[in-house]
Structures are given as structure tokens and as C-alpha cells.
Design a protein around this motif. Structure first.
Motif, PDB file in Angstrom:
ATOM      1  N   LEU A 235       0.837  -1.205   0.000  1.00 36.33           N
ATOM      2  CA  LEU A 235       0.000   0.000   0.000  1.00 36.33           C
ATOM      3  C   LEU A 235       0.870   1.252   0.000  1.00 36.33           C
ATOM      4  CD1 LEU A 235      -2.612  -1.285   2.583  1.00 36.33           C
ATOM      5  CD2 LEU A 235      -3.222  -0.541   0.272  1.00 36.33           C
ATOM      6  N   ARG A 236       1.892   1.294   0.870  1.00 35.71           N
ATOM      7  CA  ARG A 236       2.741   2.494   0.939  1.00 35.71           C
ATOM      8  C   ARG A 236       3.592   2.620  -0.323  1.00 35.71           C
ATOM      9  NH1 ARG A 236       8.449   2.161   0.376  1.00 35.71           N
ATOM     10  NH2 ARG A 236       8.873  -0.042   0.665  1.00 35.71           N
ATOM     11  N   LEU A 237       3.965   1.484  -0.923  1.00 33.97           N
ATOM     12  CA  LEU A 237       4.741   1.518  -2.164  1.00 33.97           C
ATOM     13  C   LEU A 237       3.907   2.134  -3.296  1.00 33.97           C
ATOM     14  CD1 LEU A 237       7.182   0.816  -3.932  1.00 33.97           C
ATOM     15  CD2 LEU A 237       6.412  -1.562  -3.982  1.00 33.97           C
ATOM     16  N   GLU A 238       2.673   1.695  -3.447  1.00 30.06           N
ATOM     17  CA  GLU A 238       1.791   2.282  -4.464  1.00 30.06           C
ATOM     18  C   GLU A 238       1.593   3.779  -4.235  1.00 30.06           C
ATOM     19  OE1 GLU A 238      -1.097  -1.489  -5.667  1.00 30.06           O
ATOM     20  OE2 GLU A 238      -1.940   0.174  -4.517  1.00 30.06           O
ATOM     21  N   GLY A 294       9.286   6.156 -10.084  1.00 32.41           N
ATOM     22  CA  GLY A 294       8.507   4.925 -10.119  1.00 32.41           C
ATOM     23  C   GLY A 294       8.868   4.136 -11.363  1.00 32.41           C
ATOM     24  N   LEU A 295       8.854   2.822 -11.247  1.00 36.90           N
ATOM     25  CA  LEU A 295       9.086   1.938 -12.393  1.00 36.90           C
ATOM     26  C   LEU A 295       7.931   0.945 -12.470  1.00 36.90           C
ATOM     27  CD1 LEU A 295      12.883   1.058 -11.874  1.00 36.90           C
ATOM     28  CD2 LEU A 295      11.946   2.742 -13.474  1.00 36.90           C
ATOM     29  N   VAL A 296       7.359   0.799 -13.658  1.00 37.50           N
ATOM     30  CA  VAL A 296       6.282  -0.171 -13.860  1.00 37.50           C
ATOM     31  C   VAL A 296       6.751  -1.213 -14.863  1.00 37.50           C
ATOM     32  CG1 VAL A 296       3.894  -0.519 -14.624  1.00 37.50           C
ATOM     33  CG2 VAL A 296       4.503   1.557 -13.374  1.00 37.50           C
ATOM     34  N   THR A 327      -3.192  -3.114  -7.168  1.00 37.69           N
ATOM     35  CA  THR A 327      -4.052  -2.105  -7.801  1.00 37.69           C
ATOM     36  C   THR A 327      -3.768  -1.985  -9.293  1.00 37.69           C
ATOM     37  OG1 THR A 327      -4.119  -0.896  -5.712  1.00 37.69           O
ATOM     38  CG2 THR A 327      -4.859   0.294  -7.658  1.00 37.69           C
ATOM     39  N   LEU A 328      -2.487  -1.975  -9.674  1.00 33.90           N
ATOM     40  CA  LEU A 328      -2.120  -1.833 -11.087  1.00 33.90           C
ATOM     41  C   LEU A 328      -2.113  -3.174 -11.823  1.00 33.90           C
ATOM     42  CD1 LEU A 328      -1.123   0.904  -9.849  1.00 33.90           C
ATOM     43  CD2 LEU A 328       0.747   0.819 -11.488  1.00 33.90           C
ATOM     44  N   GLY A 329      -1.988  -4.271 -11.060  1.00 30.19           N
ATOM     45  CA  GLY A 329      -1.937  -5.590 -11.686  1.00 30.19           C
ATOM     46  C   GLY A 329      -0.610  -5.886 -12.362  1.00 30.19           C
ATOM     47  N   PRO A 366       3.216   9.444  -6.974  1.00 30.23           N
ATOM     48  CA  PRO A 366       2.968   8.045  -6.620  1.00 30.23           C
ATOM     49  C   PRO A 366       2.327   7.264  -7.771  1.00 30.23           C
ATOM     50  CG  PRO A 366       1.209   9.433  -5.771  1.00 30.23           C
ATOM     51  CD  PRO A 366       2.199  10.358  -6.426  1.00 30.23           C
ATOM     52  N   PHE A 367       2.345   5.950  -7.630  1.00 28.99           N
ATOM     53  CA  PHE A 367       1.671   5.084  -8.615  1.00 28.99           C
ATOM     54  C   PHE A 367       0.149   5.205  -8.491  1.00 28.99           C
ATOM     55  CE2 PHE A 367       5.655   2.991  -7.440  1.00 28.99           C
ATOM     56  CZ  PHE A 367       6.218   2.747  -8.674  1.00 28.99           C
ATOM     57  N   TYR A 368      -0.280   5.475  -7.244  1.00 25.47           N
ATOM     58  CA  TYR A 368      -1.711   5.478  -6.939  1.00 25.47           C
ATOM     59  C   TYR A 368      -2.052   6.712  -6.117  1.00 25.47           C
ATOM     60  CZ  TYR A 368      -5.985   4.534  -4.334  1.00 25.47           C
ATOM     61  OH  TYR A 368      -7.232   4.653  -3.776  1.00 25.47           O
ATOM     62  N   LYS A 369      -3.119   7.389  -6.484  1.00 25.10           N
ATOM     63  CA  LYS A 369      -3.640   8.522  -5.705  1.00 25.10           C
ATOM     64  C   LYS A 369      -5.122   8.295  -5.488  1.00 25.10           C
ATOM     65  CE  LYS A 369      -1.577  13.099  -5.882  1.00 25.10           C
ATOM     66  NZ  LYS A 369      -0.689  13.719  -6.837  1.00 25.10           N
TER      67      LYS A 369
END
Length: 372
Positions: A235-238, A294-296, A327-329, A366-369
């Protein structure tokens, strides 16, 4: 009790009764997960999760010069924090290296609660005690005085509102107020480490089980589930939140970590690390340090801390945290990379995963907001 025996929180028996997988974390026996960490993660993103965070390190700083001491000991302007508010800050070494990142709550005019990471609690306590010399203030180890429970997720305000008459609507992000939750006296703070709205509840350890059970019952209809440290990390990483020992270390200054904003040079008086941090700020201006990005993943392989980030056959950085993102899969990572490769969309960036250069997309953190 031998020094190798991990400490147990007041909720230890509850975790075991729920079938938690336990792990040694910073000298504490903590729940890693209760079932599926992916399910726990998604529950926090869509409904609510309940965490035991009693391993965190609480340190009380009190007395007429408590504010002056904290302004000297930490890089932030703590004297400017209003009563009932909290601030994210850091404690640094004289050379500017980060000892820990902290949340400081101002509970009263001359009373503060400093919350340190579990792995650094003793280091922070020792540093504050040493830096208190000459100040009319007391530093007290309050780790045994508190259990800490967190309710995180979009349903958390409704769940908590059923158990308290405290003004949750009026409680801003990074604020804390004393109140009663399920009949238990608590410091109710609107803080968290998940990227979601949520609350952290500081209570006496003898009330922890009673409060956990009341929250569990109140959350039944809202899909609340108990959550372990494993999903707290994803969660904190996202949410792009740094973790000490990964994105933050004693080898990095706040400017190296892209968090120079927490250093307040304009506050009154000297503070530990001021000179070194002034130089670090100037250095960051003239030759930007590596940037946290961030890296995806384009593929399925998961990057881990310490893996090299590469471009054109050369190492351009290092992964600090990596995990599959529910969340991103896709697998995601945070990494420090050379400024030349830090712009979102930079082509040709990969992660060296055991000799194979896996392609990754550079993205802004972040990756997620969450939707406000």
C-alpha cells in the motif's frame, strides 16, 4: 526474557486466534498476513483494513523548552505546529544523513509525541536524549505506554464514527485529538501509511483488545478486514511513501531523497545538521542527485531492493523497493536513477533481474492517488 526473544504486542493472542502468519519485525513478533495479502491490500483500497502498529516507537517530549529542543534536534520547524496538529519531519546526523523519518504530534502547549519507526526507535530516543542537554525539557521513552491501532480505507470514517462522538469531520489530515472510541480513551490521529483516508488510534495497551474487537464489530457491514505488515508495504509503495532502510538511509540527506522540503532553514536557532544540509541543498541545485522515480514492469518479473537499474548497458540506478501491485496488476518499484533517465516515459530503461534486463516504464510517483 532473552534479548533474542521478540516482543509481543497487546494484541498478540488476537492475531494468533485469527490464524495470522507471524514474523519478526524490528524485534517484534508481528502479523505478516491473515489470509491473502492481495485481498487485504484491496480491502484497504476499496473498503477498510484494521492494523496493529504497536511496534512503532512513541517518545514523549515535554517541558517549557520542548519546542526549542525539537527545533534543535529535528530538521523541521516543530515550534510552528499548532496544538492538535501533526507534522512529518526527519532527524538527521550532524553530517546530514537521515537517522529516521518521524511524525510529531503537538498534544498541548509544552507536550509533544514523537513517533519513530520501530527499527529506529532506540536510535531516535538516544539521539533526542543526548540533544536535550541544556534544554529545560524531558525526553521519555513511552513505547510501553501505548498500543497503536490503525483503521485505513474509504470506509474508515464511517466505521470510526459509529464508535466515537469526536468531531471526525473537523479532524484534518495530519491532526490528532483526544477522544473516546468505544468507551476507550484514545488519541485519534488522521494519519496513515497507505495512501487512503484513515485514522491511527493511540491507546493504553490494556485497552487494545477491547478496541480491536469493537472496531471489528463496527466494520462488519463495511467489509473491514484485519491486515498485516505485508499489505501495508504494498500500500505504501503504491502511494510512493518512503520506507526507512529502503528509500531513506543514513547515507542519504533529505535532499538526496527528494524530500528537501522537510528541512526548514528559516526557523529560529541552530539545528543538528544545518551546515551539512546547507551544503547538500546547494549541491542538489548545481548537480542534481539521483532522483527517486517509479518503475512499472512491462513483464511479470518482480524487482527487489538492491537490483540495478540499467540503460544502454550501463547501470544508472538502483531499486529501493519492489513488489507486485494489486491495484495496477503489474510489478512496480521505486528506484533512485540518474537525473538524465528520471523523466516519466524515458525510453530504454530496464531492471537487471538476475542477469536478464527486463524492460520498465519510468513513471512519476505516486503510482496510486486516492480520489478525494
Amino acid at each position: 526474557m532473552s534479548s533474542t526473544e521478540p516482543r509481543r504486542t497487546a494484541l498478540d493472542a488476537v492475531h494468533r486466534a485469527l490464524g495470522a502468519t507471524m514474523t519478526d519485525f524490528a524485534g517484534w513478533d508481528m502479523p505478516l498476513r491473515y489470509g491473502s495479502e492481495r485481498e487485504e491490500h484491496l480491502a484497504v483500497r476499496t473498503r477498510a483494513g484494521l492494523f496493529d502498529l504497536s511496534h512503532m516507537g512513541e517518545i514523549a517530549v515535554t517541558g517549557p523548552q520542548a519546542a526549542a529542543l525539537l527545533n534543535f534536534a529535528l530538521v523541521g520547524n516543530i515550534a510552528s505546529v499548532g496544538v492538535g496538529r501533526a507534522r512529518y519531519t526527519m532527524i538527521c546526523q550532524a553530517d546530514g544523513g537521515i537517522l529516521d523519518d518521524l511524525i510529531v504530534y503537538r498534544l498541548a502547549e509544552t507536550e509533544y509525541l514523537v513517533v519513530a519507526n520501530a527499527s529506529n526507535a532506540q536510535v531516535v530516543l538516544d539521539a533526542l536524549t543526548e540533544r536535550a542537554a541544556g534544554f529545560d525539557a524531558e525526553v521519555r521513552d513511552d513505547r510501553d505506554a501505548y498500543a497503536l491501532l490503525a483503521v485505513q480505507g474509504p470506509q474508515s470514517p464511517g466505521i470510526l464514527a459509529a464508535l466515537t462522538d469526536a468531531d471526525l469531520d473537523g479532524l484534518k489530515y495530519y491532526a490528532g485529538l483526544p477522544g473516546t472510541v468505544a468507551g476507550v480513551p484514545a488519541l485519534i490521529a488522521r494519519t496513515g501509511y497507505t495512501g487512503e483516508d484513515g485514522f491511527e488510534l493511540f491507546v493504553k495497551p490494556e485497552y487494545a483488545v477491547e478496541l480491536w474487537q469493537a472496531l471489528t464489530k463496527a466494520g462488519e457491514g463495511a467489509g473491514l478486514v484485519p491486515c498485516g505488515l505485508s499489505c501495508r508495504d504494498t500500500l505504501r509503495l503504491e502511494a510512493g511513501m518512503p520506507l526507512y532502510g529502503h528509500e531513506l538511509t543514513a547515507e542519504l540527506t533529505p535532499f538526496d531523497a527528494g524530500l528537501g522540503r522537510v528541512v526548514k532553514f528559516d526557523k529560529d536557532g541552530d539545528f543538528v545538521g544545518r551546515e551539512a544540509l546547507t551544503e547538500a541543498a546547494a549541491r542538489a541545485e548545481s548537480s542534481p542527485p539521483r532522483v527517486l522515480v517509479g518503475l512499472v514492469a512491462e513483464g511479470r518479473r518482480v524487482p527487489r531492493a538492491g537490483f540495478p537499474v540499467v540503460a544502454d548497458g550501463a547501470v544508472i540506478g538502483e531499486v529501493t523497493s519492489g513488489a507486485p501491485s494489486p491495484t495496477l496488476g503489474k510489478p512496480i518499484a521505486m528506484a533512485y536513477v540518474d537525473a538524465a533517465h528520471a523523466a516519466p516515459g524515458t525510453a530504454g530503461v530496464g531492471v537487471d533481474i538476475r542477469g536478464s534486463h527486463e524492460p520498465y516504464e519510468v513513471v512519476a510517483l505516486p503510482f496510486y492517488k486516492r480520489r478525494k
